[in-house]
Each structure stands twice: as C-alpha cells, then as structure tokens.
Design a protein around this motif. Structure first.
Motif: not given
Ligand SMILES: [Mg+2]
Ligand SMILES: Nc1ncnc2c1ncn2[C@@H]1O[C@H](COP(=O)(O)OP(=O)(O)O)[C@@H](O)[C@H]1O
Length: 218
Positions: A113-118, A175-177
């Motif tokens: 999700t992070n890779a897609l979002r950022y 909080l993900g990481l």
């Molecule tokens: Mg995240």
C-alpha cells in the motif's frame, strides 16, 4: 474525534438553520473522520496484539510466494486506481518461513500500500522473494518521490510521517511501518528501507527459513 463531535453538535443544535447541501457536506466530514478514527483504532489494537505476543516465536510453516499472491490480489483495486502495475517475482522452490500467516499478510499489505500510495502513479510496484543465507528476502520496490535520508530512520516511529496532511488524505494512519517493524522483530527478521529522492523506495524484509526446511549440513 473533536471534529466529529463538533460537526455532530452543530448538526443537532442548529439543524433548523442548516440548508440541505451544507448538511450533506457536514455529514460527509463526520463520516470520513469517523472512518479515519476507526483505522487508527484498528492499527493501535493490532500494535498492542503484536507487542503482547512479542516473546512467542511464530511457528507456522508459511509459503511466502503464496502470501505475495494473496496480498497482490487484495491490492489490485488500489493499483488500478493509481494506474500502477503490480509485478511479482517469486523464486521457484522457496522454502517456507516460520511465521504467523496473518502477520506476514499485514507486512505485505502495509508495504505494498505504501509503495502504491507514495509511488508515482502509472509506474510499477515490484514485489520479489528469493532465498539468501537461510533467510527469505522480500523486497517491495516503487518508483516514486523517495524519502530523504534524515527521515528514513524515523519512519518506524508511531505516527511519524514525512508529510502528515498528504498521508492523511491518502488514508494513512502513520502506524503502518511501526506495525511492520514489530512484526518483523517478532519473527526474528530484519527490516531495511532504502530510498533515493526522486527515484523511489525499496523495503527489504528478511525472514528466517523454518527450521525443518533449512538445508541439512550432513
Ligand atoms: Mg502506510
Ligand atoms: N514507499 C514510500 N515512498 C515514500 N515515502 C514513504 C514510503 N513508505 C512510507 N513512506 C513515508 O513514511 C511515512 C510512514 O509510513 P507508514 O507508517 O506506513 O504510515 P502512513 O502510510 O499511514 O502515513 C509515510 O507517511 C510516508 O511519508
């Protein structure tokens, strides 16, 4: 929470003076903020669960390749929205890792999700898994804005974000990481985030191979 309470109060106390359009707009704010609170609470509960289990080493034999497939499938909708292709590169005959299946999915979901979002919309996100020194090495790579070196070591702190309002508007809780780090530590693994500004970010997760699957030395 104060936003939700504030708007709910206004809607109750001044309902006679509020036109239908404003009312709808206020309700949408209440709804979005409540949803965001829900995600924060869920992530906080997740973190305390993981911490409570910190000293029990996970023992399920988990097929990482299969977990990669499952998490790519569940990220498909947001990938389509961003116009990003999700590419899986899983080495053949990868041995299982000693893990908690649900937590490995949480790690992958957060990093993908992070890779897609950022990541830059329209660029691919690549998830790879291969064996290296009795560890399964997972990488999640994006082509995006990257992260400046001074932020990298703080990323796993609770609620730490490089750009708070942007992350919030993308649906992040900050909080993900932190969740990823705690899960990886519980698995006696390692987490490393590598990034270059303007080029992109690669998250590396190393997980020990399940004992029975380790190559015998005799
Ligand atoms: Mg995240
Ligand atoms: N792949 C990435 N590329 C650029 N920045 C990232 C990436 N992953 C994480 N970050 C930065 O690290 C911060 C913390 O990430 P995370 O803990 O997942 O929280 P969230 O995504 O909810 O904001 C993000 O807000 C973002 O600023």
């Amino acid at each position: 929470m104060s936003t939700v309470i504030g708007y709910a109060e206004t809607l109750r106390e001044q309902s006679a003076d509020i036109d239908p359009e404003t009312r709808e707009a206020f309700l949408a704010i209440v709804h979005d903020e409540a949803r965001r609170m829900q995600r924060v609470v869920e992530d906080l509960i997740s973190l305390s669960r993981i911490e409570a289990e910190k000293f029990t080493t996970p023992t399920e034999a988990v097929d990482v390749g299969q977990m990669v497939e499952v998490s790519i499938e569940s990220a498909r909708r947001i990938a389509e929205r961003r116009g990003s292709q999700l590419v899986a590169r899983v080495a053949p005959e990868l041995p299982p890792v000693a893990a908690d299946r649900g937590q490995i999915l949480q790690v992958l979901d957060n990093l993908i999700t992070n890779a897609l979002r950022y990541g830059e919309p329209g660029t691919p996100v690549t998830v790879s898994a291969y064996l290296q020194d009795a560890m399964v090495h997972l990488t999640i790579a994006d082509q995006g804005e990257g992260i400046a070196p001074e932020h990298i070591r703080r990323l796993t702190e609770r609620f730490y974000r490089v750009d708070t309002s942007r992350s919030r508007s993308l649906g992040g809780t900050g909080l993900g990481l932190s969740i990823v780090k705690h899960i990886v530590e519980r698995h006696r693994g390692r987490l490393n985030i590598e990034s270059e500004l303007g080029r992109g970010t690669t998250a590396h997760v190393l997980l020990p191979v399940a004992a029975a699957a380790e190559p015998s030395l005799s």
